[in-house]
Design a protein around this motif. Structure first.
Motif, PDB file in Angstrom:
ATOM      1  N   PRO A 272      72.653  36.933  55.583  1.00 48.47           N
ATOM      2  CA  PRO A 272      71.323  36.957  54.962  1.00 48.47           C
ATOM      3  C   PRO A 272      70.592  38.277  55.121  1.00 48.47           C
ATOM      4  CG  PRO A 272      71.255  35.791  57.042  1.00 48.47           C
ATOM      5  CD  PRO A 272      72.712  36.064  56.764  1.00 48.47           C
ATOM      6  N   ASP A 273      69.706  38.557  54.153  1.00 51.26           N
ATOM      7  CA  ASP A 273      68.770  39.667  54.291  1.00 51.26           C
ATOM      8  C   ASP A 273      67.562  39.199  55.089  1.00 51.26           C
ATOM      9  OD1 ASP A 273      67.956  37.956  52.276  1.00 51.26           O
ATOM     10  OD2 ASP A 273      67.147  39.539  50.997  1.00 51.26           O
ATOM     11  N   SER A 274      66.752  40.149  55.536  1.00 44.00           N
ATOM     12  CA  SER A 274      65.586  39.793  56.343  1.00 44.00           C
ATOM     13  C   SER A 274      64.483  40.822  56.155  1.00 44.00           C
ATOM     14  CB  SER A 274      65.959  39.697  57.831  1.00 44.00           C
ATOM     15  OG  SER A 274      66.455  40.923  58.311  1.00 44.00           O
ATOM     16  N   ALA A 275      63.258  40.378  56.378  1.00 44.22           N
ATOM     17  CA  ALA A 275      62.090  41.260  56.289  1.00 44.22           C
ATOM     18  C   ALA A 275      61.125  40.906  57.408  1.00 44.22           C
ATOM     19  CB  ALA A 275      61.403  41.111  54.935  1.00 44.22           C
ATOM     20  N   ASN A 284      42.274  48.096  74.319  1.00 46.41           N
ATOM     21  CA  ASN A 284      41.594  49.092  75.156  1.00 46.41           C
ATOM     22  C   ASN A 284      42.684  49.885  75.876  1.00 46.41           C
ATOM     23  OD1 ASN A 284      42.356  47.470  77.449  1.00 46.41           O
ATOM     24  ND2 ASN A 284      40.554  46.183  77.044  1.00 46.41           N
ATOM     25  N   SER A 285      42.318  50.624  76.900  1.00 48.44           N
ATOM     26  CA  SER A 285      43.281  51.484  77.584  1.00 48.44           C
ATOM     27  C   SER A 285      44.327  50.699  78.363  1.00 48.44           C
ATOM     28  CB  SER A 285      42.553  52.452  78.528  1.00 48.44           C
ATOM     29  OG  SER A 285      41.834  51.721  79.517  1.00 48.44           O
ATOM     30  N   GLN A 286      44.081  49.404  78.596  1.00 51.00           N
ATOM     31  CA  GLN A 286      45.023  48.603  79.379  1.00 51.00           C
ATOM     32  C   GLN A 286      45.749  47.537  78.559  1.00 51.00           C
ATOM     33  OE1 GLN A 286      42.222  47.502  82.705  1.00 51.00           O
ATOM     34  NE2 GLN A 286      43.902  48.253  83.980  1.00 51.00           N
ATOM     35  N   TRP A 287      45.069  46.949  77.591  1.00 52.73           N
ATOM     36  CA  TRP A 287      45.637  45.829  76.846  1.00 52.73           C
ATOM     37  C   TRP A 287      46.132  46.256  75.464  1.00 52.73           C
ATOM     38  CZ3 TRP A 287      46.951  41.170  78.629  1.00 52.73           C
ATOM     39  CH2 TRP A 287      46.374  40.729  79.818  1.00 52.73           C
ATOM     40  N   GLN A 288      47.323  45.801  75.130  1.00 47.87           N
ATOM     41  CA  GLN A 288      47.915  46.027  73.814  1.00 47.87           C
ATOM     42  C   GLN A 288      48.370  44.675  73.251  1.00 47.87           C
ATOM     43  OE1 GLN A 288      51.883  47.979  73.413  1.00 47.87           O
ATOM     44  NE2 GLN A 288      50.809  49.493  72.162  1.00 47.87           N
ATOM     45  N   LEU A 289      47.973  44.366  72.013  1.00 46.66           N
ATOM     46  CA  LEU A 289      48.322  43.099  71.362  1.00 46.66           C
ATOM     47  C   LEU A 289      49.371  43.341  70.286  1.00 46.66           C
ATOM     48  CD1 LEU A 289      44.724  41.609  70.942  1.00 46.66           C
ATOM     49  CD2 LEU A 289      46.272  41.420  72.894  1.00 46.66           C
ATOM     50  N   LEU A 290      50.294  42.384  70.118  1.00 43.02           N
ATOM     51  CA  LEU A 290      51.396  42.523  69.179  1.00 43.02           C
ATOM     52  C   LEU A 290      51.577  41.243  68.377  1.00 43.02           C
ATOM     53  CD1 LEU A 290      52.554  43.403  72.342  1.00 43.02           C
ATOM     54  CD2 LEU A 290      53.956  44.800  70.858  1.00 43.02           C
ATOM     55  N   ALA A 291      52.007  41.381  67.121  1.00 40.42           N
ATOM     56  CA  ALA A 291      52.242  40.207  66.274  1.00 40.42           C
ATOM     57  C   ALA A 291      53.358  40.506  65.278  1.00 40.42           C
ATOM     58  CB  ALA A 291      50.967  39.803  65.532  1.00 40.42           C
ATOM     59  N   ASP A 292      54.092  39.465  64.909  1.00 35.43           N
ATOM     60  CA  ASP A 292      55.213  39.554  63.977  1.00 35.43           C
ATOM     61  C   ASP A 292      55.210  38.358  63.041  1.00 35.43           C
ATOM     62  OD1 ASP A 292      56.651  41.848  64.510  1.00 35.43           O
ATOM     63  OD2 ASP A 292      58.491  40.801  65.040  1.00 35.43           O
ATOM     64  N   VAL A 293      55.521  38.607  61.784  1.00 40.76           N
ATOM     65  CA  VAL A 293      55.905  37.551  60.852  1.00 40.76           C
ATOM     66  C   VAL A 293      57.183  38.020  60.176  1.00 40.76           C
ATOM     67  CG1 VAL A 293      55.303  36.217  58.804  1.00 40.76           C
ATOM     68  CG2 VAL A 293      53.525  36.811  60.446  1.00 40.76           C
ATOM     69  N   SER A 294      58.245  37.238  60.285  1.00 39.70           N
ATOM     70  CA  SER A 294      59.515  37.653  59.695  1.00 39.70           C
ATOM     71  C   SER A 294      60.099  36.534  58.847  1.00 39.70           C
ATOM     72  CB  SER A 294      60.506  38.068  60.790  1.00 39.70           C
ATOM     73  OG  SER A 294      60.752  37.007  61.690  1.00 39.70           O
ATOM     74  N   TRP A 295      60.928  36.944  57.898  1.00 37.31           N
ATOM     75  CA  TRP A 295      61.575  36.037  56.945  1.00 37.31           C
ATOM     76  C   TRP A 295      63.056  36.370  56.892  1.00 37.31           C
ATOM     77  CZ3 TRP A 295      64.375  37.432  52.634  1.00 37.31           C
ATOM     78  CH2 TRP A 295      64.673  36.419  51.714  1.00 37.31           C
ATOM     79  N   THR A 296      63.895  35.331  56.828  1.00 33.94           N
ATOM     80  CA  THR A 296      65.343  35.525  56.720  1.00 33.94           C
ATOM     81  C   THR A 296      65.881  34.697  55.565  1.00 33.94           C
ATOM     82  OG1 THR A 296      65.494  35.871  59.112  1.00 33.94           O
ATOM     83  CG2 THR A 296      67.551  35.431  57.933  1.00 33.94           C
ATOM     84  N   ARG A 321      68.482  26.801  54.371  1.00 28.01           N
ATOM     85  CA  ARG A 321      67.189  27.157  53.782  1.00 28.01           C
ATOM     86  C   ARG A 321      66.737  28.507  54.332  1.00 28.01           C
ATOM     87  NH1 ARG A 321      62.960  23.307  57.244  1.00 28.01           N
ATOM     88  NH2 ARG A 321      63.769  23.889  59.303  1.00 28.01           N
ATOM     89  N   ASN A 322      65.881  29.185  53.583  1.00 27.86           N
ATOM     90  CA  ASN A 322      65.244  30.398  54.096  1.00 27.86           C
ATOM     91  C   ASN A 322      64.299  30.028  55.237  1.00 27.86           C
ATOM     92  OD1 ASN A 322      66.562  31.847  52.099  1.00 27.86           O
ATOM     93  ND2 ASN A 322      64.849  31.701  50.678  1.00 27.86           N
ATOM     94  N   THR A 323      64.135  30.942  56.185  1.00 27.06           N
ATOM     95  CA  THR A 323      63.372  30.599  57.387  1.00 27.06           C
ATOM     96  C   THR A 323      62.286  31.633  57.687  1.00 27.06           C
ATOM     97  OG1 THR A 323      64.943  31.762  58.841  1.00 27.06           O
ATOM     98  CG2 THR A 323      65.354  29.429  58.399  1.00 27.06           C
ATOM     99  N   TRP A 324      61.335  31.199  58.516  1.00 27.59           N
ATOM    100  CA  TRP A 324      60.241  32.049  58.979  1.00 27.59           C
ATOM    101  C   TRP A 324      60.232  32.087  60.501  1.00 27.59           C
ATOM    102  CZ3 TRP A 324      57.246  34.912  55.739  1.00 27.59           C
ATOM    103  CH2 TRP A 324      57.289  34.571  54.374  1.00 27.59           C
ATOM    104  N   ARG A 325      59.719  33.186  61.018  1.00 30.62           N
ATOM    105  CA  ARG A 325      59.528  33.327  62.465  1.00 30.62           C
ATOM    106  C   ARG A 325      58.178  33.991  62.706  1.00 30.62           C
ATOM    107  NH1 ARG A 325      60.416  36.666  67.042  1.00 30.62           N
ATOM    108  NH2 ARG A 325      61.376  35.507  68.769  1.00 30.62           N
TER     109      ARG A 325
END
Length: 426
Positions: A272-275, A284-296, A321-325
């Motif tokens: 499968p392809d994916s995106a 701030n100088s101490q905290w870093q937030l991260l987020a992802d939405v991916s499709w396969t 079926r195609n999936t999400w993460r």
């Protein structure tokens, strides 16, 4: 023994290509670095903290001055414990098979090179598909569906990136991928009157290779927010090999009626392809937030059509079926040396029907919970350690196939991941 029975053995090998992974949906391995485990791989296409960005988003190389090398390994221990509930098989009903999961190690290695302030080159080597399932009891109830599957993959990914300006970068790569697979299951030996005589052992070994490509973009939206977008193409693998049939426990004098047989096997599968869309935000100088939405795009494998030469054709209905993460993570910079990591994720499975859930891929939706830490020895040397536990939904199976019987019951599954990544900048 009928030719169609032999053909079903061959078709099972390609299905088995997804057999071992519970740590990523279907049979995909997200673990192309160990530094992302602590965040459940949230922010994977925007973080670009070491040369492993070559796999997740090659545009991220523009954030890595000089020459950067990164390598590591992830140890993975999935667990698949089956509980029988009304299975019917051609031969005698066996046990539950024990734990079909086993240890696997996913290695990775990367190098990136800043040619000048605008152009960057890179090379990545990883294993995007693989691992193994093996049922401990050789005579378990579902042995006619599968006993063991082992797949190994290698992906070589030369890449290039261009920095348009301080906000925008693009990247691209080509991928050469090789798959090696081994699959075994039992085949019932039946007399002309239908009487069960015993089992044959069927083992299929196949391999193939093909080319694919990947693209990425990285945009610094604000001084604190970075957005990454990446795409990996389908890879069409033409695999071939040999099916070997051998007597397992057919007693004399019936054994003479089922002599050993070999047959050529071949198939084509579109991996499968994916995106993925990622966001990294420095709160701030101490905290870093991260987020992802991916499709396969798992719908590239609706079925598997097998050519077994003179033995004819066979088809296996999968209905993937195609999936999400979706993944969320956070990093906390404790001091100059230490950064602490955490993450959660929801990972959807391409297998969504009890009737189409194979014993070689007892897959289901899962939830990730992960922690990790990064230690900076100095400005050039960094080591990451990450751990994740995957909670898998209670998984039922009701898979029937001609000549194999019906496997009915439930799987209790989970997985543990532990990885280490070392990165150095010259």
């Amino acid at each position: 023994m009928k030719a169609a029975t032999s053909l079903r053995i061959v078709s099972a090998v390609v299905l088995g290509m997804g057999a071992a992974s519970v740590h990523a949906a279907g049979f995909q391995l997200l673990e192309q670095n160990a530094s992302g485990i602590g965040n459940s791989y949230a922010g994977s296409a925007a973080l670009a903290e070491n040369a492993s960005t070559i796999f997740y988003n090659p545009a991220g190389m523009t954030r890595l001055p000089g020459v950067n090398v990164s390598g590591g390994a992830t140890a993975i221990r999935p667990s698949f414990k089956f509980k029988n509930d009304g299975s019917t098989v051609p031969g005698s009903t066996g046990g539950n098979g024990g734990d079909a999961g086993s240890w696997g190690v996913v290695p990775n290695a990367y190098i990136s090179w800043e040619l000048n302030p605008n152009w960057y080159l890179g090379l990545g080597i990883g294993a995007p598909f693989g691992l193994m399932t093996e049922y401990e009891d050789d005579n378990w109830t579902g042995r006619y569906h599968s006993k063991k599957f082992d797949i190994r993959s290698v992906n070589v990914n030369p890449s290039i990136a261009y920095k348009v300006n301080d906000q925008l970068s693009f990247g691209a790569g080509v991928n050469w991928m090789r798959l090696d697979a081994e699959f075994s299951r039992a085949v019932p030996a039946l007399a002309p009157n239908g009487m069960y005589l015993g089992d044959l052992d069927a083992t299929v070994k196949m391999d193939g290779d093909a080319w694919g490509w990947n693209l990425g973009a990285l945009y610094q939206a604000t001084p604190a927010t970075r957005i990454g977008l990446a795409y990996r193409s389908r890879v069409k693998i033409d695999a071939d090999g040999t099916t070997r049939l051998r007597n397992h426990n057919v007693p004399s004098p019936y054994a003479a009626a089922v002599p050993p047989r070999n047959a050529n096997a071949s198939t084509t599968v579109k991996l499968p392809d994916s995106a993925v869309l990622s966001v990294v935000h420095d709160l701030n100088s101490q905290w870093q937030l991260l987020a992802d939405v991916s499709w396969t795009g798992w719908s590239s494998i609706p079925s598997l059509d097998i050519d077994n030469g003179a033995l004819g054709q066979d088809s296996l209905d999968l209905r993937f079926r195609n999936t999400w993460r979706v993944a969320l993570g956070a990093n906390y910079k404790w001091n100059r040396q230490w950064t602490l990591k955490g993450g959660i994720a929801w990972d959807q499975s391409p297998v969504h029907s009890d009737n189409h859930r194979p014993t070689s891929l007892p897959d289901n939706d899962r939830y990730w919970v992960s922690i990790g830490a990064q230690y900076n020895f100095d400005e050039r040397t960094t080591v990451d350690v990450g751990y994740a536990h995957l909670f898998v939904k209670s998984t039922s199976i009701n898979n029937s196939a001609a000549g194999k019987g019906a496997v009915r019951g439930d799987y209790d599954s989970n997985a543990n991941l532990l990885g280490v990544q070392l990165s150095y900048r010259f």
